[in-house]
Design an enzyme around this catalytic site. Structure first.
Site, PDB file in Angstrom:
ATOM      1  N   TYR A 168     -60.861  54.494  10.127  1.00  0.00           N
ATOM      2  CA  TYR A 168     -60.438  53.112  10.338  1.00  0.00           C
ATOM      3  C   TYR A 168     -59.644  52.671   9.239  1.00  0.00           C
ATOM      4  O   TYR A 168     -58.566  52.116   9.824  1.00  0.00           O
ATOM      5  CB  TYR A 168     -61.823  52.293  10.317  1.00  0.00           C
ATOM      6  CG  TYR A 168     -61.516  51.030  10.289  1.00  0.00           C
ATOM      7  CD1 TYR A 168     -61.449  50.196  11.383  1.00  0.00           C
ATOM      8  CD2 TYR A 168     -61.600  49.951   9.526  1.00  0.00           C
ATOM      9  CE1 TYR A 168     -61.290  48.756  11.606  1.00  0.00           C
ATOM     10  CE2 TYR A 168     -61.373  48.429   9.434  1.00  0.00           C
ATOM     11  CZ  TYR A 168     -61.222  48.039  10.662  1.00  0.00           C
ATOM     12  OH  TYR A 168     -60.969  46.608  10.806  1.00  0.00           O
ATOM     13  N   LYS A 204     -55.595  51.224  10.380  1.00  0.00           N
ATOM     14  CA  LYS A 204     -55.189  49.677   9.839  1.00  0.00           C
ATOM     15  C   LYS A 204     -54.079  49.875   8.834  1.00  0.00           C
ATOM     16  O   LYS A 204     -53.138  48.845   8.952  1.00  0.00           O
ATOM     17  CB  LYS A 204     -56.405  48.881   9.569  1.00  0.00           C
ATOM     18  CG  LYS A 204     -57.327  48.706  10.368  1.00  0.00           C
ATOM     19  CD  LYS A 204     -56.927  47.598  11.208  1.00  0.00           C
ATOM     20  CE  LYS A 204     -57.897  47.216  12.332  1.00  0.00           C
ATOM     21  NZ  LYS A 204     -57.398  45.940  13.073  1.00  0.00           N
TER      22      LYS A 204
END
Length: 127
Positions: free
Chosen positions: A46, A50
């Site tokens: 994740y 990002k």
């Protein structure tokens, strides 16, 4: 995670940029996240996706600003949604940001009031 967090932002930016270039202006806002700016353990995929989105925002700013297109991102830490309330501890949710507040921040970034802002990744970490 890359297909969810990076791909759509890239593809949408590629789709709208030619139209914005023709009109000589525009604003693109991506939704990044705090882990993409400040790495934290247990969230490698994740956080990397990002972080790539944050970098994409900065690259597109360099490429598109000369054409009158501003590219920014808003980076919440945690959104106050029913799913997150069911998943995260109450202490973590104390700083969660309402989705409407993120929408209001995005509305500001695309507005004329934010005309001088480009290439920014705006933290939205809550109180």
């Amino acid at each position: 995670m890359m297909d969810v967090n990076l791909g759509p932002a890239l593809w949408l930016s590629q789709a709208v940029a030619p139209h914005m270039q023709r009109q000589g202006s525009g604003a693109i806002v991506h939704v990044a996240a705090r882990p993409g700016i400040e790495p934290s353990g247990g969230m490698a995929a994740y956080s990397l996706s990002k972080a790539a989105l944050v970098y994409l925002t900065r690259i597109l700013d360099i490429e598109l600003r000369p054409h009158g297109i501003r590219v920014n991102a808003v980076a919440p830490q945690l959104l106050d949604t029913p799913a997150n309330r069911a998943t995260f501890p109450q202490e973590a949710m104390a700083q969660a940001v309402a989705p409407q507040e993120i929408a209001d921040t995005i509305a500001f970034l695309v507005s004329d009031a934010a005309a001088p802002v480009s290439g920014a990744v705006l933290p939205a970490y809550g109180a």
